[in-house]
Design a protein around this motif. Structure first.
Motif, PDB file in Angstrom:
ATOM      1  N   TYR A 247       8.498   4.955   1.017  1.00  0.00           N
ATOM      2  CA  TYR A 247       8.059   4.562   2.256  1.00  0.00           C
ATOM      3  C   TYR A 247       8.066   2.901   2.124  1.00  0.00           C
ATOM      4  O   TYR A 247       8.383   2.114   3.182  1.00  0.00           O
TER       5      TYR A 247
ATOM      6  N   ARG B 112       0.979  -1.183  -0.228  1.00  0.00           N
ATOM      7  CA  ARG B 112      -0.050  -0.048   0.018  1.00  0.00           C
ATOM      8  C   ARG B 112       0.943   1.206   0.001  1.00  0.00           C
ATOM      9  O   ARG B 112       0.397   2.232  -0.294  1.00  0.00           O
ATOM     10  N   LEU B 113       2.243   1.244   0.380  1.00  0.00           N
ATOM     11  CA  LEU B 113       2.927   2.169   0.566  1.00  0.00           C
ATOM     12  C   LEU B 113       3.682   2.428  -0.565  1.00  0.00           C
ATOM     13  O   LEU B 113       3.990   1.751  -1.753  1.00  0.00           O
ATOM     14  N   ARG B 114       3.869   3.914  -0.831  1.00  0.00           N
ATOM     15  CA  ARG B 114       4.564   4.552  -1.926  1.00  0.00           C
ATOM     16  C   ARG B 114       6.049   4.360  -1.886  1.00  0.00           C
ATOM     17  O   ARG B 114       6.715   4.367  -0.883  1.00  0.00           O
TER      18      ARG B 114
ATOM     19  N   ARG C  74      -2.747  12.479   3.913  1.00  0.00           N
ATOM     20  CA  ARG C  74      -2.363  11.135   3.914  1.00  0.00           C
ATOM     21  C   ARG C  74      -1.184  11.158   2.971  1.00  0.00           C
ATOM     22  O   ARG C  74      -1.336  11.341   1.856  1.00  0.00           O
ATOM     23  N   GLU C  75       0.230  10.892   3.588  1.00  0.00           N
ATOM     24  CA  GLU C  75       1.360  11.131   2.591  1.00  0.00           C
ATOM     25  C   GLU C  75       1.554   9.490   1.978  1.00  0.00           C
ATOM     26  O   GLU C  75       1.765   9.517   0.928  1.00  0.00           O
ATOM     27  N   GLY C  76       1.700   8.715   2.876  1.00  0.00           N
ATOM     28  CA  GLY C  76       2.302   7.613   2.309  1.00  0.00           C
ATOM     29  C   GLY C  76       1.809   6.691   1.464  1.00  0.00           C
ATOM     30  O   GLY C  76       2.536   6.010   0.547  1.00  0.00           O
ATOM     31  N   THR C  77       0.578   6.539   1.250  1.00  0.00           N
ATOM     32  CA  THR C  77      -0.173   5.479   0.514  1.00  0.00           C
ATOM     33  C   THR C  77      -0.386   6.138  -0.919  1.00  0.00           C
ATOM     34  O   THR C  77      -0.377   7.661  -0.842  1.00  0.00           O
TER      35      THR C  77
END
Lengths: 320, 291
Positions: free
Chosen positions: A111, A106-108, B287-290
């Protein structure tokens, strides 16, 4: 198969199975070094597969490497599992470890990379604290590779041939995935994940499959390493080197190419061990850092992309 | 009860050092969305500079801060110059590039200072300081805890009140709009890198003054800093202080009441939980990470 592809496989096979054994037979030092280099090369291929097809840069492949090594060693020591089966099961265990890490999908970009890094640290600490893994003391006298007919896999030459075969298999598997329709979908995701999802590709499922496959290959290489070295302890099995070296190898060789990661890792590892280590006994990995930084700045597609190849180069994307 | 009080007190002192370590990383991350994986190594290099000053010139660690601030800020600017040259996907390439810088710095330190464990021989800094009759600490710890708090407040005020601080926040929230308002994004980013380097220099000196150092801990420092930043959410100095306090107190409680060997696990588990459950951090707005 195109003619160029057959030629590439044939040439690699000839070098791996005929030329190198003929030149290095009897020289245990060189063969041992090649086994270590091939171990890194295998992880490099696995890392590049995830980075190129899955679009996921991992900083935690040490987790899968350590899991594979520990699972294979424990299975062969405590459950009496034959070593060849334990190698495969080591890969399965690493893939299971990859399955636990699936929520990280789910993380970009960054991350994801750092979540996997944290994951590998958690595993290292957990394994140091568990009783049945030998704790911080680690595992001693892990069973050696067996003999197959007249070929003793535990001999330097036998181990070399097994390692080379595993790396070739990993590369061939990578190639097969890349050329399949799944590979096409994955490559399309690289350009626009949103558009790819819009035409009905289950992008997260494909990326998950890539993560599991990459973890499996890395786990098998970790398992091989455990049976070759015969000894494991958490700081070694989950060492950051198992992440750093494959990344440097894959980036140097060009992580979007088929043969680049393995070749890059082999050249990088041998140069590091034979040249940089002799020149700089302390901190020889400094050179690797410089190489990695330079390649990212000057030739993000890998060193090979610096060689001009005429007009054909344009439009060649990823593995041609 | 005394054990609990001591654990909380030690946690507080450790929290200050974590906040100091995380502040610089958070600043750059907030401004550029670049995770400087060499941040821990910059801190470590400052620690070794303090060690060098003490061992060869007899300068007490505190007085070496002014020198190392300039040295580390310059080095940090050098890293910025490299990151700035990245073409294409900056988010991931910068990760690999600063990772390369971290490897270079770690091995450079190893080359010069070898792998020995070092710690300060300064008797004044390591003298015990006891509050009440049961709260034990070293004078250096208390001193740098105060200095850390002071710097955090200073950075907070700077970000809120000064033109360049506001420019950083403007670039962080919308780079293009900031450019249209006459802000030079490159210059602002360079300022944030230099400031991060200066903070790293103080953090490194604090590290050397209160703990022992080896060339291999830079990586752990970076991770610890990133954990605090993720926990805090982006763009919040107060959040960093609270995040650092949470992790530090959780760690000292684990050491006191569970097992010292589990201490490194605490930060990692907190990190994974926050990333997966609340990627914007405890105090971050977006919401940064997703994806």
């Amino acid at each position: 198969m195109t003619r160029a592809r057959i030629a590439a496989y044939a040439a690699t096979g000839a070098v791996a199975y005929a030329l190198v054994p003929a030149l290095a037979a009897g020289n245990d030092f060189v063969l041992g070094l090649l086994v270590a280099a091939l171990t890194i090369a295998g992880v490099s291929v696995a890392w590049a597969m995830l980075a190129n097809l899955g679009g996921l840069v991992s900083f935690g492949h040490a987790a899968f490497f350590g899991l594979g090594g520990y699972a294979s060693a424990l299975l062969s020591m405590k459950a009496g599992c034959p070593v060849p089966a334990a190698l495969v099961l080591g890969g399965v265990a690493a893939a299971a470890g990859g399955a636990v890490a699936l929520p990280a999908l789910r993380l970009r970009g960054p991350y994801f990379a750092l979540a996997l890094l944290a994951y590998s640290q958690v595993l290292r600490i957990a394994v140091s604290d568990l009783r049945f893994t030998g704790g911080a003391a680690g595992l001693l006298s892990i069973p050696r590779l067996p003999a197959w007919g007249r070929l003793d896999l535990a001999s330097r030459l036998g181990t070399y041939l097994l390692a080379a075969t595993l790396v070739l298999l990993a590369t061939a598997a990578y190639d097969a995935v890349h050329r399949s329709t799944y590979g096409l979908a994955l490559r399309a995701m690289h350009d626009s994940e949103l558009a790819t999802r819009a035409v009905g590709v289950a992008s997260t499922r494909l990326k998950a499959a890539m993560l599991l496959a990459s973890a499996f290959v890395t786990g098998v290489m970790g398992a091989l390493n455990a049976h070759v070295i015969g000894f494991l302890e958490p700081p070694y099995a989950f060492s950051g080197d198992w992440t750093l070296l494959p990344i440097v190898g894959a980036i140097l060789g060009g992580y979007r190419t088929l043969w680049g990661p393995a070749l890059g890792a082999l050249v990088m590892f041998l140069a590091d061990q034979l040249l940089f280590k002799a020149l700089l006994p302390y901190g020889h990995q400094l050179v690797l850092g410089v190489l990695l930084g330079a390649v990212i700045l000057v030739a993000p597609e890998g060193v090979a992309s610096l060689v001009p190849r005429g007009p054909r180069r344009r439009g060649r994307h990823a593995v041609a | 009860m005394a054990l609990l009080a001591q654990a909380l007190y030690s946690g507080l002192l450790v929290a200050a050092s974590y906040a100091l370590v995380a502040l610089g990383l958070g600043l750059v991350f907030g401004t550029m969305r670049v995770i400087n994986l060499a941040h821990g190594e910059l801190i470590l290099l400052a620690a070794y500079l303090a060690c060098l000053g003490e061992a060869t010139l007899g300068i007490p660690p505190l007085l070496s801060i002014p020198l190392s601030v300039f040295a580390i800020a310059a080095l940090s600017l050098g890293i910025y110059a490299l990151v700035d040259r990245i073409r294409g996907d900056r988010e991931v390439s910068s990760l690999l590039l600063t990772f390369a810088c971290a490897v270079i710095l770690t091995n450079g330190i190893l080359m010069i200072w070898r792998g020995d464990v070092r710690s300060t021989g300064d008797g004044w800094l390591t003298a015990p300081l006891v509050f009440g009759d049961s709260l034990f600490s070293m004078r250096g710890e208390v001193l740098f805890c105060g200095l850390g708090a002071l710097l955090a407040v200073a950075v907070h005020l700077w970000l809120r009140r000064t033109w360049s601080g506001r420019a950083i926040r403007a670039v962080a929230s919308n780079r293009d709009a900031a450019r249209l308002m006459g802000i030079h994004p490159g210059r602002v980013e360079a300022i944030s890198f230099a400031l991060a380097g200066a903070l790293a220099a103080v953090a490194g000196t604090a590290l050397y003054a209160t703990r022992s150092i080896t060339p291999f801990i830079g990586h752990d420092l970076t991770i610890k800093a990133f954990v605090v930043v993720v926990l805090a959410g982006i763009g919040s100095v107060g959040g960093i202080a609270v995040g650092a306090a949470l992790i530090a107190v959780a760690e000292t409680l684990t050491v006191s009441f569970l097992s010292p060997s589990l201490q490194p696990l605490v930060a990692m588990l907190v990190f994974l939980c926050v990333l997966l459950l609340r990627p914007a951090g405890l105090f971050g707005a977006r919401r940064e990470g997703t994806r």
